[in-house]
Design a protein around this motif. Sequence first.
Motif, PDB file in Angstrom:
ATOM      1  N   THR A  16       0.825  -1.201   0.000  1.00 18.43           N
ATOM      2  CA  THR A  16       0.000   0.000   0.000  1.00 18.43           C
ATOM      3  C   THR A  16       0.860   1.251   0.000  1.00 18.43           C
ATOM      4  OG1 THR A  16      -1.727  -1.188   1.194  1.00 18.43           O
ATOM      5  CG2 THR A  16      -1.833   1.195   1.246  1.00 18.43           C
ATOM      6  N   HIS A  17       2.046   1.177   0.566  1.00 17.76           N
ATOM      7  CA  HIS A  17       2.944   2.335   0.625  1.00 17.76           C
ATOM      8  C   HIS A  17       4.003   2.276  -0.471  1.00 17.76           C
ATOM      9  CE1 HIS A  17       1.155   3.648   4.259  1.00 17.76           C
ATOM     10  NE2 HIS A  17       1.587   2.654   4.992  1.00 17.76           N
ATOM     11  N   PHE A  18       3.664   1.681  -1.610  1.00 16.39           N
ATOM     12  CA  PHE A  18       4.695   1.359  -2.577  1.00 16.39           C
ATOM     13  C   PHE A  18       5.299   2.563  -3.280  1.00 16.39           C
ATOM     14  CE2 PHE A  18       5.596  -2.383  -5.584  1.00 16.39           C
ATOM     15  CZ  PHE A  18       6.897  -2.352  -5.179  1.00 16.39           C
ATOM     16  N   PHE A  51     -14.065  -9.453   1.730  1.00 14.18           N
ATOM     17  CA  PHE A  51     -13.633  -8.085   1.458  1.00 14.18           C
ATOM     18  C   PHE A  51     -12.595  -7.644   2.485  1.00 14.18           C
ATOM     19  CE2 PHE A  51     -17.639  -8.037  -0.803  1.00 14.18           C
ATOM     20  CZ  PHE A  51     -17.364  -7.246  -1.908  1.00 14.18           C
ATOM     21  N   MET A  52     -11.684  -6.784   2.066  1.00 13.95           N
ATOM     22  CA  MET A  52     -10.743  -6.158   2.981  1.00 13.95           C
ATOM     23  C   MET A  52     -10.685  -4.677   2.653  1.00 13.95           C
ATOM     24  SD  MET A  52      -6.775  -7.056   3.866  1.00 13.95           S
ATOM     25  CE  MET A  52      -6.126  -6.556   2.286  1.00 13.95           C
ATOM     26  N   VAL A  53     -10.755  -3.828   3.672  1.00 10.50           N
ATOM     27  CA  VAL A  53     -10.625  -2.392   3.480  1.00 10.50           C
ATOM     28  C   VAL A  53      -9.291  -1.953   4.059  1.00 10.50           C
ATOM     29  CG1 VAL A  53     -13.096  -1.929   3.467  1.00 10.50           C
ATOM     30  CG2 VAL A  53     -11.855  -1.892   5.634  1.00 10.50           C
ATOM     31  N   ASN A  54      -8.725  -0.910   3.490  1.00 12.38           N
ATOM     32  CA  ASN A  54      -7.409  -0.443   3.892  1.00 12.38           C
ATOM     33  C   ASN A  54      -7.391   1.067   3.978  1.00 12.38           C
ATOM     34  OD1 ASN A  54      -4.584   0.690   2.806  1.00 12.38           O
ATOM     35  ND2 ASN A  54      -4.221  -1.155   4.015  1.00 12.38           N
ATOM     36  N   PHE A  55      -6.702   1.567   5.006  1.00 12.66           N
ATOM     37  CA  PHE A  55      -6.433   2.997   5.126  1.00 12.66           C
ATOM     38  C   PHE A  55      -4.933   3.176   5.270  1.00 12.66           C
ATOM     39  CE2 PHE A  55      -5.337   6.583   7.859  1.00 12.66           C
ATOM     40  CZ  PHE A  55      -5.875   7.632   7.131  1.00 12.66           C
ATOM     41  N   LEU A  91      -7.320   5.367   0.450  1.00  8.43           N
ATOM     42  CA  LEU A  91      -8.507   4.583   0.752  1.00  8.43           C
ATOM     43  C   LEU A  91      -8.585   3.435  -0.240  1.00  8.43           C
ATOM     44  CD1 LEU A  91     -11.066   7.509   1.249  1.00  8.43           C
ATOM     45  CD2 LEU A  91      -9.591   6.431   2.962  1.00  8.43           C
ATOM     46  N   GLY A  92      -8.661   2.212   0.263  1.00  2.00           N
ATOM     47  CA  GLY A  92      -8.658   1.068  -0.634  1.00  2.00           C
ATOM     48  C   GLY A  92      -9.623  -0.012  -0.193  1.00  2.00           C
ATOM     49  N   ILE A  93     -10.097  -0.775  -1.161  1.00  2.82           N
ATOM     50  CA  ILE A  93     -10.930  -1.932  -0.879  1.00  2.82           C
ATOM     51  C   ILE A  93     -10.491  -3.065  -1.790  1.00  2.82           C
ATOM     52  CG2 ILE A  93     -12.731  -1.188  -2.505  1.00  2.82           C
ATOM     53  CD1 ILE A  93     -14.758  -2.515  -0.554  1.00  2.82           C
ATOM     54  N   THR A  94     -10.416  -4.253  -1.220  1.00  2.00           N
ATOM     55  CA  THR A  94      -9.993  -5.450  -1.954  1.00  2.00           C
ATOM     56  C   THR A  94     -11.081  -6.511  -1.869  1.00  2.00           C
ATOM     57  OG1 THR A  94      -7.644  -5.047  -1.582  1.00  2.00           O
ATOM     58  CG2 THR A  94      -8.291  -7.302  -2.078  1.00  2.00           C
ATOM     59  N   TYR A  95     -11.405  -7.089  -2.997  1.00  2.00           N
ATOM     60  CA  TYR A  95     -12.331  -8.221  -3.044  1.00  2.00           C
ATOM     61  C   TYR A  95     -11.512  -9.474  -3.290  1.00  2.00           C
ATOM     62  CZ  TYR A  95     -16.052 -11.354  -4.588  1.00  2.00           C
ATOM     63  OH  TYR A  95     -16.908 -12.415  -4.719  1.00  2.00           O
ATOM     64  N   ILE A  96     -11.521 -10.380  -2.315  1.00  2.00           N
ATOM     65  CA  ILE A  96     -10.728 -11.606  -2.403  1.00  2.00           C
ATOM     66  C   ILE A  96     -11.637 -12.706  -2.945  1.00  2.00           C
ATOM     67  CG2 ILE A  96      -9.278 -13.234  -1.130  1.00  2.00           C
ATOM     68  CD1 ILE A  96      -9.006 -10.912   0.979  1.00  2.00           C
ATOM     69  N   PHE A 365       2.124   4.643   7.313  1.00  2.00           N
ATOM     70  CA  PHE A 365       1.303   3.816   8.196  1.00  2.00           C
ATOM     71  C   PHE A 365       0.134   3.248   7.417  1.00  2.00           C
ATOM     72  CE2 PHE A 365      -2.379   3.401  11.067  1.00  2.00           C
ATOM     73  CZ  PHE A 365      -1.879   2.410  11.907  1.00  2.00           C
ATOM     74  N   SER A 366      -0.162   1.982   7.633  1.00  2.00           N
ATOM     75  CA  SER A 366      -1.280   1.345   6.950  1.00  2.00           C
ATOM     76  C   SER A 366      -2.064   0.492   7.929  1.00  2.00           C
ATOM     77  CB  SER A 366      -0.773   0.469   5.788  1.00  2.00           C
ATOM     78  OG  SER A 366      -1.859  -0.160   5.138  1.00  2.00           O
ATOM     79  N   LEU A 367      -3.388   0.547   7.822  1.00  2.00           N
ATOM     80  CA  LEU A 367      -4.275  -0.224   8.681  1.00  2.00           C
ATOM     81  C   LEU A 367      -5.285  -0.943   7.803  1.00  2.00           C
ATOM     82  CD1 LEU A 367      -4.923  -0.687  11.728  1.00  2.00           C
ATOM     83  CD2 LEU A 367      -6.639   1.122  11.500  1.00  2.00           C
ATOM     84  N   SER A 368      -5.428  -2.260   8.006  1.00  2.00           N
ATOM     85  CA  SER A 368      -6.323  -3.083   7.187  1.00  2.00           C
ATOM     86  C   SER A 368      -7.284  -3.875   8.069  1.00  2.00           C
ATOM     87  CB  SER A 368      -5.521  -4.051   6.322  1.00  2.00           C
ATOM     88  OG  SER A 368      -4.662  -3.374   5.437  1.00  2.00           O
ATOM     89  N   LYS A 369      -8.499  -4.098   7.526  1.00  2.00           N
ATOM     90  CA  LYS A 369      -9.482  -4.945   8.228  1.00  2.00           C
ATOM     91  C   LYS A 369     -10.225  -5.757   7.181  1.00  2.00           C
ATOM     92  CE  LYS A 369     -13.620  -4.802  11.149  1.00  2.00           C
ATOM     93  NZ  LYS A 369     -13.187  -5.875  12.048  1.00  2.00           N
TER      94      LYS A 369
END
Length: 371
Positions: A16-18, A51-55, A91-96, A365-369
């Motif tokens: 995410t911090h690439f 789903f996973m959301v990321n900030f 702001l990100g969202i991932t569909y697994i 800094f990155s936080l995922s749920k």
Amino acid sequence: MKKFTSLYILISCLCTHFAYSQGCVAVRHMSCSTVAPGGSSDIFKQKNGTFMVNFGYRYFESFRHFRGDVQERERVENGTQVINVSHAADLGITYILNPRLSFSANLPLLSNDRSSLYEHYGNSLTANPQQLRFHTQSKGIGDMRISGSYWLFNPAKLIKGNVAIGFGIKLPTGNYGVTDGFHKRTKDGADYTIVKPVDQSIQLGDGGVGFSLEVQGYQTLAKKSSLYYNGFYLFNPKNVNSTDRDPTNATVDPIIRYFSVADQFAGRVGVNQVLSSKLGLSVMLGGRIEGVPSSDLIGKSEGYRRPGYIVSAEPGLSFMKGKVSGVLSLPIALYRNRTKSYYDKQDPTGQRHGDAAFADYSINFSLSKWF
């Protein structure tokens, strides 16, 4: 199994911090694929379609000028350095779809401030005897990325190493023609302002549709340590966008009148060491490189750009608790190089070589749920 899943989380948050703007070298901020399948071993018991959301958040301040890899220390000493301060939220969202295949969408929110002398009254003590420094700013959304990533081997089988490949599309959702007021003086010394585009390094987007190729993975080294790596290259086939850098100046060389839509690249490798499996706490230490090439791999490379790259050491800390995970990293610059641009290379004498300002470090800094 939790140990292996934590590797995916680490890679995801690091990814995410690439790539991010690193000062006057205008690396367009964006995120690469978030491919982690979850925050605990229970993810493998879930139905497909998680789903996973990321900030994500990052900060840096660039002010050290380099021409090639030589630092121009006098810029700071005499107060003529350019200072860029950047805050970026992602702001990100991932569909697994399943443990091997995932799709992501990421949108950055940017706030940039740039202060300088030369863009306003000028660096000369004669033109600017009071050394007045003025600010220009940009705020808004950046360029969105939609991407997919695929693990070559099934993560659920608890293998000791794996590699994921990814493909992304970058959309020009960020404003690439942000304007602000620049201070000037009349012959009588009276102040007035003109409105024109802000510097390329704080523009919110680049104005082109691009595509990226990515690779990331891990390899277990010992019971509680592992190697992680990822790489990224953004192809921007478009030559220049439509933003005229200085509409009031008819003498600007046509080659650099408009902003270049440049490629960019980044890479990272490091070691992750688990401190506490119970607490889900790990430390990491690695290296990273990121930058803008002077020539694109596809299409022309005209327009105004400041190519260059930065090599950093990257210590960090990661955690995973239930369905929540995060990474804090602090890339510290070890080597900075402002390379020659396409425009610089057109000088028949070979003497022309522009400069750029770089940061000493950044905070990520990155936080995922996952759900």
